[in-house]
Scaffold this active site. Structure first.
Site, PDB file in Angstrom:
ATOM      1  N   LYS A  37       3.662   1.034  -5.039  1.00  0.00           N
ATOM      2  CA  LYS A  37       4.424   0.204  -5.960  1.00  0.00           C
ATOM      3  C   LYS A  37       3.662   0.284  -7.167  1.00  0.00           C
ATOM      4  CE  LYS A  37       4.994  -3.465  -3.533  1.00  0.00           C
ATOM      5  NZ  LYS A  37       4.265  -2.887  -2.139  1.00  0.00           N
ATOM      6  N   THR A  38       2.225  -0.213  -7.186  1.00  0.00           N
ATOM      7  CA  THR A  38       1.578  -0.358  -8.409  1.00  0.00           C
ATOM      8  C   THR A  38       1.155   0.849  -8.916  1.00  0.00           C
ATOM      9  OG1 THR A  38       0.759  -2.448  -7.571  1.00  0.00           O
ATOM     10  CG2 THR A  38      -0.561  -1.573  -9.716  1.00  0.00           C
TER      11      THR A  38
ATOM     12  N   ASP B   6       0.896  -1.263  -0.230  1.00  0.00           N
ATOM     13  CA  ASP B   6       0.002   0.061  -0.163  1.00  0.00           C
ATOM     14  C   ASP B   6       0.920   1.309   0.028  1.00  0.00           C
ATOM     15  OD1 ASP B   6      -2.269  -0.968  -0.219  1.00  0.00           O
ATOM     16  OD2 ASP B   6      -3.041  -1.279   1.877  1.00  0.00           O
TER      17      ASP B   6
ATOM     18  N   HIS C 179       8.662  -8.800  -2.989  1.00  0.00           N
ATOM     19  CA  HIS C 179      10.015  -9.208  -2.599  1.00  0.00           C
ATOM     20  C   HIS C 179      10.077 -10.808  -3.021  1.00  0.00           C
ATOM     21  CE1 HIS C 179       9.113  -6.009   0.406  1.00  0.00           C
ATOM     22  NE2 HIS C 179       9.291  -5.640  -0.598  1.00  0.00           N
TER      23      HIS C 179
HETATM   24  P1  GDP Z   1       1.114  -1.222  -3.572  1.00  0.00           P
HETATM   25  O1  GDP Z   1       0.257  -2.114  -2.736  1.00  0.00           O
HETATM   26  O2  GDP Z   1       2.342  -0.886  -2.986  1.00  0.00           O
HETATM   27  O3  GDP Z   1       1.023  -1.816  -5.114  1.00  0.00           O
HETATM   28  O4  GDP Z   1       0.393   0.111  -3.371  1.00  0.00           O
HETATM   29  P2  GDP Z   1      -0.808   1.021  -4.451  1.00  0.00           P
HETATM   30  O5  GDP Z   1      -0.191   1.472  -5.594  1.00  0.00           O
HETATM   31  O6  GDP Z   1      -1.929  -0.351  -4.711  1.00  0.00           O
HETATM   32  O7  GDP Z   1      -1.390   1.834  -3.503  1.00  0.00           O
HETATM   33  C1  GDP Z   1      -2.248   1.812  -2.309  1.00  0.00           C
HETATM   34  C2  GDP Z   1      -3.035   3.081  -2.189  1.00  0.00           C
HETATM   35  O8  GDP Z   1      -2.368   4.250  -2.082  1.00  0.00           O
HETATM   36  C3  GDP Z   1      -4.111   3.199  -3.203  1.00  0.00           C
HETATM   37  O9  GDP Z   1      -5.221   3.623  -2.564  1.00  0.00           O
HETATM   38  C4  GDP Z   1      -3.469   4.431  -4.145  1.00  0.00           C
HETATM   39  O10 GDP Z   1      -4.532   5.027  -4.671  1.00  0.00           O
HETATM   40  C5  GDP Z   1      -2.780   5.130  -3.124  1.00  0.00           C
HETATM   41  N1  GDP Z   1      -1.642   5.898  -3.501  1.00  0.00           N
HETATM   42  C6  GDP Z   1      -0.667   5.439  -4.094  1.00  0.00           C
HETATM   43  N2  GDP Z   1       0.358   6.508  -4.461  1.00  0.00           N
HETATM   44  C7  GDP Z   1      -0.338   7.474  -3.870  1.00  0.00           C
HETATM   45  C8  GDP Z   1      -0.008   8.943  -3.846  1.00  0.00           C
HETATM   46  O11 GDP Z   1       0.949   9.363  -4.403  1.00  0.00           O
HETATM   47  N3  GDP Z   1      -0.726   9.835  -3.078  1.00  0.00           N
HETATM   48  C9  GDP Z   1      -1.704   9.549  -2.468  1.00  0.00           C
HETATM   49  N4  GDP Z   1      -2.392  10.197  -1.764  1.00  0.00           N
HETATM   50  N5  GDP Z   1      -2.354   8.041  -2.474  1.00  0.00           N
HETATM   51  C10 GDP Z   1      -1.477   7.229  -3.243  1.00  0.00           C
HETATM   52 MG    MG Z   2       0.453  -3.342  -5.687  1.00  0.00          MG
END
Ligand code: GDP
Ligand code: MG
Length: 370
Positions: free
Chosen positions: A92-93, A89, A137
């Site tokens: 990354k995606t 969260d 990972h």
């Molecule tokens: P992952 O689990 O690392 O792949 O994370 P995701 O890309 O799925 O992002 C998790 C949550 O964080 C989602 O609800 C995204 O919309 C939110 N998010 C990701 N990047 C940002 C950002 O730069 N700013 C804000 N406010 N939210 C973000």
């Molecule tokens: Mg992801």
């Protein structure tokens, strides 16, 4: 130098280890099963037992020794291969998607974006960066465990509102173990509660010293959501790549690694291969893991059929006999006979690794002899 143990050689010839020891004794060498013998002695034994000497291992010896067997003058600059890691969260995606959106050729190519496990971005300046689209990972360490260190640069994503979390630290440890340089992307900087400075300070506890704090790890504040800081991140990736002088010889038989693979309805076994060196072409005969095949078609990350793929280019390969595993090595060989030979050799290696984990046989044979 000693190249093989008596037991290993016996296994390969499907002969009894004790018979080899007897022959060696006749040749004036008192050797036990688990002792190693040199190349000449091994060849003599192979002939004595009426087997043919196959030098199939040479192709395998080459594997993973990047650039080493290519003359310096053949080496050309190649795109960096980048993996994004970080806590769940932390974005990354979102960051992968945002970076993909910066590709200047995506629109013009007319192709439809395909998720093939990796993609390439052409920057405004015309430079190309390859991103592995499978953050995680497990994928990273599994690939490494299989001897495939395909990543040149790791981007560590840390959410500025959440800070260092368990998987962040795990990612730091994986990156350190792999000896891969890291760029820290402090994400979610659009949030009012974002505290990037705290992230930098906490990183110190893990010996990650960013430039601002007098170290040499690059860091950049981004927002994957608002798409800010992306140009700066790309700049830093290119700078890091330049320092690393990443090269490969494009004018040779291709070698690469499987990024992901699956059985596709209609298309059969399909693998996304990241070419490491050489140029992969339609019609090439190859070995992937212990499977052989012939390239029927190549499809790029824009869903377009291409005739060839050079170093650092990810492509879907069609024409496999079975589904390989992530990390598996792909090697182009001169013909089908050779492909079968290498595939058989690798299959044997795999089988031997499995049996090697059952030590009883070995011990018994050794004690029976002594
Ligand atoms: P992952 O689990 O690392 O792949 O994370 P995701 O890309 O799925 O992002 C998790 C949550 O964080 C989602 O609800 C995204 O919309 C939110 N998010 C990701 N990047 C940002 C950002 O730069 N700013 C804000 N406010 N939210 C973000
Ligand atoms: Mg992801």
């Amino acid at each position: 130098p000693e190249v093989i143990t008596v037991q290993e050689l016996a296994n390969r010839m499907a002969e009894k280890g004790a018979d080899l020891v007897k022959s060696l004794f006749k040749m004036g060498q008192a050797v036990t099963l688990n002792q190693s013998i040199d190349q000449d002695t091994a060849e003599l034994l192979v002939e004595e037992f009426g087997h043919r000497i196959q030098r199939v291992s040479e192709a395998d010896v080459e594997i993973g020794i990047e650039g080493e067997l290519d003359p310096v003058e053949s080496l050309k600059v190649r795109a960096p291969v980048v993996t994004i890691m970080g806590h769940v969260d932390h974005g990354k995606t979102s960051l992968l998607d945002a970076l993909r959106g910066t590709d200047v050729v995506a629109g013009e190519s007319g192709g439809i974006t395909q998720h093939i496990g990796a993609y390439q971005v052409t920057t405004k300046g015309g430079d190309i960066i390859t991103f592995l689209d499978t953050p995680g990972h497990e994928a990273f360490s599994e690939m490494r465990a299989r001897g495939a260190n395909v990543t040149d640069i790791v981007i560590l994503v840390v959410a500025a509102d959440d800070g260092l979390m368990p998987q962040t630290i795990e990612a730091i440890n994986h990156t350190k173990a792999a000896g891969v340089p890291m760029i820290v992307a402090i994400n979610k900087c659009d949030k009012p509660e974002a505290n990037p400075q705290k992230v930098r300070e906490r990183l110190l506890e893990h010996e990650i010293v960013v430039e601002d704090m007098g170290g040499d790890v690059q860091d950049v504040q981004v927002s994957a959501l608002k798409k800010t800081g992306l140009d700066e991140l790309i700049e830093k990736i290119l700078l890091q790549a330049e320092v690393m002088e990443l090269t490969a010889n494009p004018d040779r038989a291709a070698e690469g690694n499987v990024i992901e693979a699956q059985l596709d309805k209609g298309r059969g076994a399909v693998a996304t291969v990241l070419v490491r060196k050489g140029t992969l072409k339609v019609g090439d005969t190859f070995v992937i893991g212990a499977e052989s095949g012939k390239v029927r078609a190549l499809v790029n990350d824009k869903g377009q059929q291409v005739k060839f793929a050079g170093p650092s280019v990810p492509v879907e390969v069609l024409g496999l006999s079975g589904v390989p595993m992530a990390g598996d090595q792909m090697t182009v060989v001169e013909n089908e006979a050779r492909a079968r030979e290498v595939a058989a050799y690798r299959q044997e290696q795999i089988t031997r690794k499995r049996t090697a984990s059952v030590p009883t046989n070995f011990e018994n044979m050794f004690s029976a002899l002594s």
